[in-house]
Design an enzyme around this catalytic site. Structure first.
Site: not given
Ligand code: PBG
Length: 342
Positions: A215, A267
């Site tokens: 991520k 992601k």
């Molecule tokens: C954090 C989380 C995020 C997203 C999913 N889980 C935001 C981040 O890490 O800043 C982003 C999902 C998206 O942008 O669709 N719990």
């Protein structure tokens, strides 16, 4: 001196191979040779349930995506299932006054996310898989994915090890509420092992873990911050990955699998297809990809202006993610795309 245009009559190729175009000649031929196909069941729909609202609230930067009430959540989940989607991923949006330094509303059985999980499970049983987001950022008043502490130089940091017990409590509360899958997205080291241990000790051996393994600290998450009413000031670069790096994704995936991840995830999706492809080539467990809020927003924005054909771009982007190696795709388009695939 204008150049003389080439005379096509004078071009006599030796023996041009007609193989490539022969197989593109008709819809039936193209379908016969298609290597990749999307199925509705590949798609996972991320959804938001918000506390303290009586009507669903559309998210500005994500047209067509809503903060749901329990009622509208169940209705939208029915629509997804009717279209052939078999899994939803739930995020909670608590009231600002329910946020605190540790995000304790996350493991409160009466917290908004756990109530949402319960409602979905009560409505659908095992017909629709309920996945819950296992991360503190929606629940902390500072908006970080873990608890904070001051390091020995006086800087404020996210405390990796102090965060793990919070994730354990959160995952167990989600399992208790009925989640089939928990999905740790906070990028703390050791989070998968900690959660697996807590689930097993709680008797939840059957609850699966979808690990957000690779991520990235991505600007493509922008609209999500609005979607969950995030309180974050600053960024997550000390725990999410640097977009410059590919190798560390392989390490993250390896560690998560060793710690017990049932799925690994990459992601965002489209800007990271190279990562997805590399992970998919070696992973012995299913590989998911998350088409995130900013990817959705860009396609919607250009589609609404008529600058691109939004529907075609949606399907092409999903197909590309599948082709790159994703087995599951989390996408806000899940219901709409599934309908087109039926
Ligand atoms: C954090 C989380 C995020 C997203 C999913 N889980 C935001 C981040 O890490 O800043 C982003 C999902 C998206 O942008 O669709 N719990």
């Amino acid at each position: 001196m204008p150049a003389t245009p080439p005379d096509p009559q004078n071009y006599h190729p030796q023996e041009p191979s007609r193989r490539p175009r022969r197989l593109r000649s008709t819809p039936a031929m193209r379908e016969l040779v298609a290597e990749t196909a999307l199925r509705p069941a590949d798609l996972i729909l991320p959804m938001f349930i918000a506390d303290g609202i009586t009507e669903p609230r559309e998210i500005n930067s994500m047209p067509g995506v809503y903060q749901h009430t329990t009622d509208s959540l169940l209705r939208a989940a029915h629509e997804a299932l009717d279209a052939g989607v078999r899994c939803v991923d739930l995020f909670g949006v608590p009231l600002p006054e329910d946020k605190d330094a540790t995000g304790s509303a996350a493991w409160n059985p009466e917290g908004v996310l756990n109530r949402g999980v319960q409602a979905l499970r009560a409505e659908f049983g095992d017909d629709l898989l309920v996945m819950a987001d296992t991360c503190l950022d929606e629940f902390t008043d500072h908006g970080h994915c873990g608890v904070l502490r001051t390091d020995r130089h006086g800087a404020t940091i996210v405390d990796n090890d102090a965060t793990l017990p919070c994730y354990q409590a959160m995952a167990v509360a989600q399992a208790q509420a009925g989640a089939h899958i928990v999905s740790p997205s906070g990028m703390m080291d050791g989070q998968i092992a900690a959660i697996r241990e807590a689930l097993d000790e709680g008797g939840y051996q059957d609850v699966a873990i979808m690990a957000y393994s690779a991520k990235y600290a991505s600007a493509f998450f922008g609209p999500f911050r609005e979607a969950v009413g995030s309180s974050l000031n600053g960024d997550r670069r000390a725990y999410q990955q640097d977009p410059a790096n590919a190798r560390e994704s392989l390490l993250e995936v390896e560690l998560d699998i060793a710690e017990g991840a049932d799925f690994v995830m990459v992601k965002p999706a489209l800007p990271y297809l190279d990562i997805l492809h590399r992970v998919a080539q070696t992973s012995p467990v299913p590989v998911a990809a998350y088409q995130v809020s900013g990817e959705y927003a860009m396609i919607q924005a250009a589609g609404q202006r008529g600058w691109v054909d939004g529907q075609q771009v949606m399907m092409e982007s999903l197909l590309s993610i599948k082709r790159a190696g994703a087995n599951q795709i989390l996408t806000y388009f899940a219901t709409e795309a599934a309908r087109l695939l039926r």
